[in-house]
Write a protein that holds these residues in place. Structure first.
Motif, PDB file in Angstrom:
ATOM      1  N   ARG A   1       2.690   4.568  -0.981  1.00  0.00           N
ATOM      2  CA  ARG A   1       2.026   5.870  -1.643  1.00  0.00           C
ATOM      3  C   ARG A   1       2.956   6.770  -1.616  1.00  0.00           C
ATOM      4  N   TYR A   2       2.964   7.711  -2.872  1.00  0.00           N
ATOM      5  CA  TYR A   2       3.808   8.782  -2.740  1.00  0.00           C
ATOM      6  C   TYR A   2       3.235   9.984  -1.873  1.00  0.00           C
TER       7      TYR A   2
ATOM      8  N   GLN B   1      -0.675   2.187  -8.621  1.00  0.00           N
ATOM      9  CA  GLN B   1      -1.052   3.107  -9.751  1.00  0.00           C
ATOM     10  C   GLN B   1      -0.220   3.650 -10.700  1.00  0.00           C
TER      11      GLN B   1
ATOM     12  N   GLN C   1       1.016  -1.268  -0.120  1.00  0.00           N
ATOM     13  CA  GLN C   1      -0.077  -0.003  -0.050  1.00  0.00           C
ATOM     14  C   GLN C   1       0.778   1.266   0.082  1.00  0.00           C
TER      15      GLN C   1
ATOM     16  N   LYS D   1      -0.539   9.010  -5.240  1.00  0.00           N
ATOM     17  CA  LYS D   1      -0.535   7.772  -5.860  1.00  0.00           C
ATOM     18  C   LYS D   1       0.104   6.458  -5.275  1.00  0.00           C
ATOM     19  N   LEU D   2      -0.456   5.538  -5.367  1.00  0.00           N
ATOM     20  CA  LEU D   2       0.091   4.239  -4.979  1.00  0.00           C
ATOM     21  C   LEU D   2       1.151   3.651  -5.941  1.00  0.00           C
TER      22      LEU D   2
END
Length: 129
Positions: free
Chosen positions: A16-17, A39, A14, A35-36
């Motif tokens: 994420r940025y 993604q 999970q 975004k993950l």
């Protein structure tokens, strides 16, 4: 700049940025913030990125990668540095990421052109069978 802050508190799956600098946005071709990883990447690339974060978490220290590859006549690659950062509980919950590209590809549009060339070569090879 080519820096990003990555949230790992929910685990690598999970990740994420939280923030990405303009240099990485230019390389990726779209905003990364929020975004993950899933993604942004898929397949072998996603697996390699996740493995690098897992290695950083396992080692509990910085992880440096010097990735090199050749496509046609282009020598490409990047230097990647991942620095673990502690969260409020004293556990590694974040990572500072730095990516410095090597070779002539400096923007997403460069990568897209190369991807199209690779797709064309793959299509031509498939007709040879």
């Amino acid at each position: 700049n080519n820096l990003a802050l990555v949230d790992l508190r929910l685990g690598v799956e999970q990740a994420r940025y939280l923030w990405a600098g303009q240099g990485l946005v230019k390389l990726f071709g779209a905003p990364l913030t929020g975004k993950l990883l899933s993604q942004c990447y898929s397949g072998a690339t996603l697996a390699e990125v996740r493995d690098a974060y897992r290695r950083m978490l396992h080692e509990g220290g910085p992880v440096f990668s010097d990735r090199r590859f050749r496509v046609f006549t282009e020598k490409l690659g990047y230097h990647r540095l991942m620095l673990p950062l502690l969260d409020d509980t004293g556990e590694v919950g974040f990572a500072m990421l730095m990516i410095l590209p090597k070779g002539n590809l400096r923007a997403a549009s460069d990568w897209r052109c190369l991807e199209m060339e690779l797709d064309l070569v793959a299509a031509l090879r498939s007709t040879e069978r």
